[in-house]
Design an enzyme around this catalytic site. Structure first.
Site, PDB file in Angstrom:
ATOM      1  N   ASP A 130       0.856  -1.195   0.000  1.00 54.44           N
ATOM      2  CA  ASP A 130       0.000   0.000   0.000  1.00 54.44           C
ATOM      3  C   ASP A 130       0.886   1.237   0.000  1.00 54.44           C
ATOM      4  O   ASP A 130       2.026   1.190   0.471  1.00 54.44           O
ATOM      5  CB  ASP A 130      -0.852   0.044   1.278  1.00 54.44           C
ATOM      6  N   ARG A 180      -1.242  -0.792  -8.510  1.00 52.69           N
ATOM      7  CA  ARG A 180      -2.637  -0.528  -8.134  1.00 52.69           C
ATOM      8  C   ARG A 180      -2.797   0.989  -8.124  1.00 52.69           C
ATOM      9  O   ARG A 180      -2.106   1.683  -7.383  1.00 52.69           O
ATOM     10  CB  ARG A 180      -2.951  -1.060  -6.742  1.00 52.69           C
TER      11      ARG A 180
HETATM   12  C1  LIG Z   1      -8.645  -1.489  -3.311  1.00 52.60           C
HETATM   13  C2  LIG Z   1      -8.228  -0.144  -2.792  1.00 52.60           C
HETATM   14  C3  LIG Z   1      -6.973   0.009  -2.241  1.00 52.60           C
HETATM   15  C4  LIG Z   1      -6.559   1.258  -1.770  1.00 52.60           C
HETATM   16  N1  LIG Z   1      -5.254   1.428  -1.353  1.00 52.60           N
HETATM   17  C5  LIG Z   1      -4.823   2.671  -1.048  1.00 52.60           C
HETATM   18  C6  LIG Z   1      -3.454   2.909  -0.775  1.00 52.60           C
HETATM   19  O1  LIG Z   1      -2.612   2.017  -0.786  1.00 52.60           O
HETATM   20  N2  LIG Z   1      -3.078   4.188  -0.468  1.00 52.60           N
HETATM   21  C7  LIG Z   1      -3.992   5.229  -0.462  1.00 52.60           C
HETATM   22  O2  LIG Z   1      -3.587   6.371  -0.214  1.00 52.60           O
HETATM   23  N3  LIG Z   1      -5.283   5.007  -0.717  1.00 52.60           N
HETATM   24  C8  LIG Z   1      -5.729   3.770  -1.008  1.00 52.60           C
HETATM   25  N4  LIG Z   1      -7.056   3.570  -1.299  1.00 52.60           N
HETATM   26  C9  LIG Z   1      -8.048   4.641  -1.023  1.00 52.60           C
HETATM   27  C10 LIG Z   1      -8.165   5.620  -2.182  1.00 52.60           C
HETATM   28  O3  LIG Z   1      -7.009   6.404  -2.246  1.00 52.60           O
HETATM   29  C11 LIG Z   1      -9.378   6.547  -1.993  1.00 52.60           C
HETATM   30  O4  LIG Z   1      -9.243   7.284  -0.819  1.00 52.60           O
HETATM   31  C12 LIG Z   1     -10.704   5.809  -1.926  1.00 52.60           C
HETATM   32  O5  LIG Z   1     -10.754   4.745  -2.815  1.00 52.60           O
HETATM   33  C13 LIG Z   1     -11.880   6.754  -2.256  1.00 52.60           C
HETATM   34  O6  LIG Z   1     -11.735   7.250  -3.542  1.00 52.60           O
HETATM   35  P1  LIG Z   1     -12.559   6.718  -4.826  1.00 52.60           P
HETATM   36  O7  LIG Z   1     -11.563   6.357  -5.847  1.00 52.60           O
HETATM   37  O8  LIG Z   1     -13.469   5.631  -4.444  1.00 52.60           O
HETATM   38  O9  LIG Z   1     -13.302   8.002  -5.355  1.00 52.60           O
HETATM   39  P2  LIG Z   1     -14.245   9.050  -4.619  1.00 52.60           P
HETATM   40  O10 LIG Z   1     -14.449  10.142  -5.615  1.00 52.60           O
HETATM   41  O11 LIG Z   1     -13.727   9.412  -3.278  1.00 52.60           O
HETATM   42  O12 LIG Z   1     -15.579   8.243  -4.415  1.00 52.60           O
HETATM   43  C14 LIG Z   1     -16.405   7.838  -5.475  1.00 52.60           C
HETATM   44  C15 LIG Z   1     -17.694   7.262  -4.906  1.00 52.60           C
HETATM   45  O13 LIG Z   1     -17.403   6.073  -4.154  1.00 52.60           O
HETATM   46  C16 LIG Z   1     -18.172   6.011  -2.956  1.00 52.60           C
HETATM   47  N5  LIG Z   1     -17.270   6.053  -1.788  1.00 52.60           N
HETATM   48  C17 LIG Z   1     -15.949   6.346  -1.791  1.00 52.60           C
HETATM   49  N6  LIG Z   1     -15.429   6.240  -0.547  1.00 52.60           N
HETATM   50  C18 LIG Z   1     -16.446   5.887   0.255  1.00 52.60           C
HETATM   51  C19 LIG Z   1     -16.561   5.629   1.659  1.00 52.60           C
HETATM   52  N7  LIG Z   1     -15.505   5.698   2.473  1.00 52.60           N
HETATM   53  N8  LIG Z   1     -17.775   5.272   2.153  1.00 52.60           N
HETATM   54  C20 LIG Z   1     -18.853   5.174   1.335  1.00 52.60           C
HETATM   55  N9  LIG Z   1     -18.799   5.406   0.004  1.00 52.60           N
HETATM   56  C21 LIG Z   1     -17.627   5.757  -0.531  1.00 52.60           C
HETATM   57  C22 LIG Z   1     -19.100   7.198  -2.996  1.00 52.60           C
HETATM   58  O14 LIG Z   1     -20.294   6.773  -3.619  1.00 52.60           O
HETATM   59  C23 LIG Z   1     -18.372   8.188  -3.869  1.00 52.60           C
HETATM   60  O15 LIG Z   1     -19.209   9.090  -4.504  1.00 52.60           O
HETATM   61  C24 LIG Z   1      -7.465   2.340  -1.817  1.00 52.60           C
HETATM   62  C25 LIG Z   1      -8.721   2.192  -2.382  1.00 52.60           C
HETATM   63  C26 LIG Z   1      -9.105   0.979  -2.896  1.00 52.60           C
HETATM   64  C27 LIG Z   1     -10.450   0.859  -3.549  1.00 52.60           C
END
Ligand SMILES: Cc1cc2nc3c(=O)[nH]c(=O)nc-3n(C[C@H](O)[C@H](O)[C@H](O)COP(=O)(O)OP(=O)(O)OC[C@H]3O[C@@H](n4cnc5c(N)ncnc54)[C@H](O)[C@@H]3O)c2cc1C
Length: 303
Positions: A130, A180
């Site tokens: 991560d 990723r």
């Molecule tokens: C498999 C995976 C691994 C990850 N690994 C890392 C990592 O190593 N380092 C890192 O910095 N970040 C990591 N993240 C987190 C990532 O950086 C984002 O903070 C997170 O995925 C929210 O962004 P989004 O791409 O879903 O888009 P956004 O624009 O934030 O969300 C899009 C839509 O998804 C839904 N959504 C998003 N988050 C939530 C929530 N918490 N609760 C409910 N609904 C939600 C909502 O409907 C929102 O409108 C990871 C995410 C995923 C999916």
């Protein structure tokens, strides 16, 4: 603003004690976390595998300050990989290098990651590193490169909100690294990271095209339907079949979307965290969607 406050609180002891001590806090966290024990994590993997998902299991923990704690986390990951193999489960592991001692000494994190990668290689499994806050970006990449180069059993997460990511991606692709792609979950200043969602998303879309065009197997990790559709459209337009990449989503978030993607014939891997150190992970999930926080507060006052 609210996001900044929640991310600030995610490193603080006092709110941690309050939230972890509240039954409601634990109930809310249960939406995003498989449970506190290994068996909880494995039970969720079994169920998700039966539904057609692959998984990456994350033993929660980060910012470890003692060498003994880092060593314990390393051993726990080795046991986890052994157990996944013994039980025939379809799951990678995800880990944070500060959990393996990166904040104490780089060499320590290197040795621990090396042991975990050796075990993963033995079981023909895969380790995802991560990406944490920017204080650790450079060191994380350095340790990753050093350990992964000989055997390629690991991949790394890259954050689209960082300006540096396009360059990092290009460097990593030269070594054949599996990436990723995420937007980024930490609080970063404007001199190193995009602040507006629109810019973070644009960067995400650009990086997705670079990844898909590379011919290497990558993971597009987002719940953003617009970006998911753009990925599918780009893949179709360039004759990239769904077997050549995967979507990754977090446990407990947009389950409807997770199932929908499976039905469309996409590969979907669910990131499943388990363990006792769930507070910072939980706070980052609250920060991503303020509605989660309002639900928590409303029910706290009702209890
Ligand atoms: C498999 C995976 C691994 C990850 N690994 C890392 C990592 O190593 N380092 C890192 O910095 N970040 C990591 N993240 C987190 C990532 O950086 C984002 O903070 C997170 O995925 C929210 O962004 P989004 O791409 O879903 O888009 P956004 O624009 O934030 O969300 C899009 C839509 O998804 C839904 N959504 C998003 N988050 C939530 C929530 N918490 N609760 C409910 N609904 C939600 C909502 O409907 C929102 O409108 C990871 C995410 C995923 C999916």
């Amino acid at each position: 603003m609210l996001r900044s406050i929640l991310l600030y609180l995610s490193n603080k002891e006092a709110p941690k004690k309050i939230i972890m001590g509240q039954p409601l806090g634990r109930r809310m966290a249960a939406r995003f976390i498989a449970g506190e024990e290994l068996e909880d994590g494995l039970r969720v993997v079994r169920r998700l595998n039966a539904e057609g998902f692959t998984v990456t299991l994350d033993l929660l923990g980060e910012s470890v300050q003692g060498a003994a704690e880092a060593e314990a986390a390393c051993q726990a990951y080795v046991r986890l990989l052994d157990r996944l193999a013994a039980d025939g489960l379809n799951s990678h592991v995800s880990l944070k290098l500060t959990q393996l001692g990166l904040a104490i000494e780089e060499g320590l994190a290197c040795r621990h990651l090396n042991m975990i990668c050796e075990c993963a290689a033995k079981h023909q499994n895969f380790v995802r590193v991560d990406m944490e806050g920017s204080a650790f970006t450079e060191a994380t990449l350095r340790v990753f490169r050093k350990v992964n180069a000989p055997r390629q059993v690991a991949g790394i997460a890259i954050q689209s909100y960082l300006y540096r990511s396009q360059k990092d991606v290009e460097e990593l692709l030269k070594g054949g690294t599996r990436i990723r792609l995420v937007k980024g979950a930490y609080q970063e200043p404007p001199d190193i990271a995009y602040q507006r969602k629109r810019d973070v998303d644009r960067s995400y879309a650009r990086l997705t095209e670079t990844l898909l065009g590379s011919g290497i197997y990558h993971a597009i990790a987002t719940h953003d339907e617009r970006l998911i559709t753009a990925t599918q459209n780009y893949a179709r337009a360039h004759n990239i079949s769904p077997e050549r990449y995967e979507f990754q989503l977090l446990y407990g978030i947009r389950r409807d979307l997770q199932r929908g993607l499976l039905r469309q014939g996409e590969r979907v891997r669910v990131y499943v965290p388990y363990g006792r150190h769930w507070y910072p992970y939980f706070m980052r999930r609250l920060a991503e969607r303020p509605a989660n926080l309002f639900f928590l507060l409303r029910n706290l006052f009702r209890d």
